[in-house]
Design a protein around this motif. Structure first.
Motif, PDB file in Angstrom:
ATOM      1  N   GLN A 163     -30.707  27.456   8.596  1.00  0.00           N
ATOM      2  CA  GLN A 163     -31.311  26.176   8.998  1.00  0.00           C
ATOM      3  C   GLN A 163     -30.686  25.748  10.328  1.00  0.00           C
ATOM      4  O   GLN A 163     -29.502  25.954  10.549  1.00  0.00           O
ATOM      5  CB  GLN A 163     -30.973  25.083   7.959  1.00  0.00           C
ATOM      6  CG  GLN A 163     -31.546  25.315   6.586  1.00  0.00           C
ATOM      7  CD  GLN A 163     -33.025  24.932   6.501  1.00  0.00           C
ATOM      8  OE1 GLN A 163     -33.600  24.439   7.478  1.00  0.00           O
ATOM      9  NE2 GLN A 163     -33.642  25.185   5.362  1.00  0.00           N
ATOM     10  N   GLY A 164     -31.494  25.179  11.207  1.00  0.00           N
ATOM     11  CA  GLY A 164     -30.969  24.649  12.468  1.00  0.00           C
ATOM     12  C   GLY A 164     -30.761  25.694  13.544  1.00  0.00           C
ATOM     13  O   GLY A 164     -30.253  25.389  14.634  1.00  0.00           O
ATOM     14  N   HIS A 165     -31.166  26.937  13.282  1.00  0.00           N
ATOM     15  CA  HIS A 165     -30.995  28.003  14.278  1.00  0.00           C
ATOM     16  C   HIS A 165     -31.917  27.744  15.476  1.00  0.00           C
ATOM     17  O   HIS A 165     -32.992  27.144  15.319  1.00  0.00           O
ATOM     18  CB  HIS A 165     -31.336  29.350  13.622  1.00  0.00           C
ATOM     19  CG  HIS A 165     -30.916  30.546  14.424  1.00  0.00           C
ATOM     20  ND1 HIS A 165     -31.689  31.066  15.433  1.00  0.00           N
ATOM     21  CD2 HIS A 165     -29.807  31.319  14.364  1.00  0.00           C
ATOM     22  CE1 HIS A 165     -31.081  32.120  15.959  1.00  0.00           C
ATOM     23  NE2 HIS A 165     -29.929  32.292  15.325  1.00  0.00           N
ATOM     24  N   ARG A 166     -31.514  28.243  16.643  1.00  0.00           N
ATOM     25  CA  ARG A 166     -32.319  28.023  17.855  1.00  0.00           C
ATOM     26  C   ARG A 166     -33.748  28.564  17.721  1.00  0.00           C
ATOM     27  O   ARG A 166     -34.650  28.077  18.409  1.00  0.00           O
ATOM     28  CB  ARG A 166     -31.638  28.631  19.097  1.00  0.00           C
ATOM     29  CG  ARG A 166     -31.603  30.101  19.107  1.00  0.00           C
ATOM     30  CD  ARG A 166     -31.264  30.790  20.418  1.00  0.00           C
ATOM     31  NE  ARG A 166     -31.126  32.203  20.122  1.00  0.00           N
ATOM     32  CZ  ARG A 166     -32.150  33.015  19.944  1.00  0.00           C
ATOM     33  NH1 ARG A 166     -33.370  32.599  20.087  1.00  0.00           N
ATOM     34  NH2 ARG A 166     -31.946  34.275  19.611  1.00  0.00           N
ATOM     35  N   ASP A 168     -35.819  28.035  15.567  1.00  0.00           N
ATOM     36  CA  ASP A 168     -36.719  27.003  15.047  1.00  0.00           C
ATOM     37  C   ASP A 168     -36.637  25.740  15.898  1.00  0.00           C
ATOM     38  O   ASP A 168     -37.007  24.659  15.456  1.00  0.00           O
ATOM     39  CB  ASP A 168     -36.373  26.703  13.570  1.00  0.00           C
ATOM     40  CG  ASP A 168     -37.441  25.865  12.885  1.00  0.00           C
ATOM     41  OD1 ASP A 168     -38.607  25.890  13.342  1.00  0.00           O
ATOM     42  OD2 ASP A 168     -37.108  25.181  11.897  1.00  0.00           O
ATOM     43  N   ASP A 169     -36.147  25.889  17.127  1.00  0.00           N
ATOM     44  CA  ASP A 169     -35.998  24.732  18.025  1.00  0.00           C
ATOM     45  C   ASP A 169     -36.961  24.893  19.202  1.00  0.00           C
ATOM     46  O   ASP A 169     -36.745  25.753  20.077  1.00  0.00           O
ATOM     47  CB  ASP A 169     -34.541  24.671  18.518  1.00  0.00           C
ATOM     48  CG  ASP A 169     -34.289  23.445  19.393  1.00  0.00           C
ATOM     49  OD1 ASP A 169     -35.270  22.779  19.811  1.00  0.00           O
ATOM     50  OD2 ASP A 169     -33.113  23.164  19.673  1.00  0.00           O
ATOM     51  N   ALA A 171     -37.305  23.237  21.830  1.00  0.00           N
ATOM     52  CA  ALA A 171     -36.692  23.002  23.143  1.00  0.00           C
ATOM     53  C   ALA A 171     -36.003  24.253  23.685  1.00  0.00           C
ATOM     54  O   ALA A 171     -35.790  24.381  24.896  1.00  0.00           O
ATOM     55  CB  ALA A 171     -35.677  21.862  23.049  1.00  0.00           C
ATOM     56  N   GLY A 174     -38.006  28.314  20.709  1.00  0.00           N
ATOM     57  CA  GLY A 174     -38.133  28.895  19.369  1.00  0.00           C
ATOM     58  C   GLY A 174     -39.551  29.336  19.076  1.00  0.00           C
ATOM     59  O   GLY A 174     -40.492  28.566  19.281  1.00  0.00           O
ATOM     60  N   ASN A 210     -40.934  21.828  12.463  1.00  0.00           N
ATOM     61  CA  ASN A 210     -40.609  21.553  13.873  1.00  0.00           C
ATOM     62  C   ASN A 210     -41.741  21.943  14.816  1.00  0.00           C
ATOM     63  O   ASN A 210     -41.620  21.794  16.034  1.00  0.00           O
ATOM     64  CB  ASN A 210     -39.349  22.321  14.298  1.00  0.00           C
ATOM     65  CG  ASN A 210     -38.105  21.789  13.636  1.00  0.00           C
ATOM     66  OD1 ASN A 210     -38.120  20.675  13.113  1.00  0.00           O
ATOM     67  ND2 ASN A 210     -37.030  22.569  13.655  1.00  0.00           N
TER      68      ASN A 210
END
Ligand SMILES: NC(=O)c1ccc[n+]([C@@H]2O[C@H](COP(=O)([O-])OP(=O)(O)OC[C@H]3O[C@@H](n4cnc5c(N)ncnc54)[C@H](OP(=O)(O)O)[C@@H]3O)[C@@H](O)[C@H]2O)c1
Length: 332
Positions: A163-166, A168-169, A171, A174, A210
């Motif tokens: 969870q929270g890995h780049r 899935d980001d 910005a 991801g 996201n």
């Protein structure tokens, strides 16, 4: 750098992949990492200490200005590939740039134009195309051993990420398509460019809360034949499933079933019969791209024949279409 001296590498962005790359660099004859740059001086110093690197910089511009660096490996998130590679090229440094080369084909074309204008070596760090077994398969397909390629399919096993890995980001760029489907697209472009050239592209994806495409399928239909590739992340999961690909021609076929990213076993069927191919596992999977970049620098080449820039750009153009199909993000 002389024909016999070591190639002196600098690393920008000392994160996960930079650590693996630095380990393999240390095992590669004729190559040496002499400098690392982080946005943070403490992180640079810690990375330098754990990898035996002489110079550590607390900003990327300082590494760009280091006259004793022959080539820079850029390993920042892909959202920043364009800016960081441009910074190095502007400082007259050859660059090996992590995959995906850039966020879109527009950025990629600009970097390629800049490198050409400055006569500087530039290469996508698509290490799979430097793998010896894949190179063998590419040579045999180009020699016509399976006839004209007609269909390609690739299946990537699920990959667990915390969870929270780049990845899935949004910005940080991801995207499963940009992170992982870039591999089978590069393999397709190397093995069977006619299946990609002029192809119509369609893609669909499952998106995370996201808004990131975390699973996706891409299909291509060209006058020469069809291609399909798919896979996905499991956010909060662990481990990775096996992956592979198949290419069918009008006189035979080939398949890799052990590892699409770093194949060690394959079968090829030609009019002569079916053959098992194996390559001993390397003790450093990134070593082949390090050796290839070094070989090119010593030979004065501005691009690698194994990962040519027009192939990189062709892949980026397909990625643009797939991203626009799945996310509504147009190429900028
Ligand atoms: N070839 C492969 O097998 C492979 C495998 C995984 C990833 N990759 C590629 O390598 C790149 C990096 O992936 P990674 O997994 O190593 O990522 P990572 O662990 O997050 O590391 C990226 C590094 O980039 C630097 N950075 C610069 N600007 C940043 C920003 N705005 N946000 C976050 N970090 C920033 C950070 O170092 P400082 O802040 O210390 O400078 C960070 O440690 C990606 O493009 C990815 O596609 C390739």
């Amino acid at each position: 750098m002389t024909a016999t001296s070591d190639i002196r590498w600098g690393i920008v962005g000392p994160g996960y992949i930079a650590g693996l790359f630095a380990d393999d660099l240390a095992r590669t004859p004729g190559a040496r990492c002499v400098a690392v740059a982080s946005r943070d001086a403490g992180r640079a110093a810690a990375f330098a200490e754990s990898h035996g690197i002489a110079r550590a910089y607390g900003n990327y511009a300082a590494l760009a200005a280091d006259s004793e660096v022959d080539i820079v490996y850029v390993a920042t998130p892909h959202s920043h590939h364009f800016a960081h590679a441009k910074m190095m090229l502007d400082a007259r440094k050859p660059v090996l740039l992590e995959k995906p080369f850039t966020m879109n084909a527009t950025e990629g074309a600009k970097l390629i134009a800049l490198a050409k204008q400055r006569d500087l070596f530039l290469m996508d760090a698509m290490w799979s195309l430097c793998n010896p077994l894949l190179r063998n398969l590419v040579a045999r397909v180009r020699a016509g051993e399976i006839g004209s390629p007609r269909a390609f399919s690739a299946l990537l096993g699920p990959i667990g990420v915390p969870q929270g890995h780049r990845v899935d980001d949004p910005a940080l760029g991801g995207s499963y398509i940009l992170e992982c489907l870039v591999y089978p697209l590069n393999i397709l472009a190397a093995l069977a460019p006619a299946l990609m050239s002029g192809a119509s592209v369609s893609a669909s994806a499952v998106r995370s809360p996201n808004g990131v495409d975390t699973s996706a399928v891409i299909q291509l239909a060209s006058p020469a034949g069809i291609s399909a590739m798919s896979g996905g992340f499991v956010i909060g999961g662990q481990g990775a499933g096996p992956s592979g690909f198949q290419l069918i021609g009008d006189r035979g076929w080939l398949c890799v079933t052990d590892n699409l990213f770093n194949p060690g076993r394959a079968q090829i069927s030609t009019p002569v019969g079916v053959e098992d191919l194996t390559e001993p596992a390397s003790d450093g999977r990134y070593r082949w791209e390090i050796e290839e970049a070094g070989r090119c620098l010593r030979a004065g080449l501005a691009e690698s024949p194994l990962v040519p820039l027009d192939l990189t750009l062709a892949v980026l153009q397909v990625l643009d279409q797939a991203m626009s199909d799945t996310n509504g993000r147009a190429a900028k």
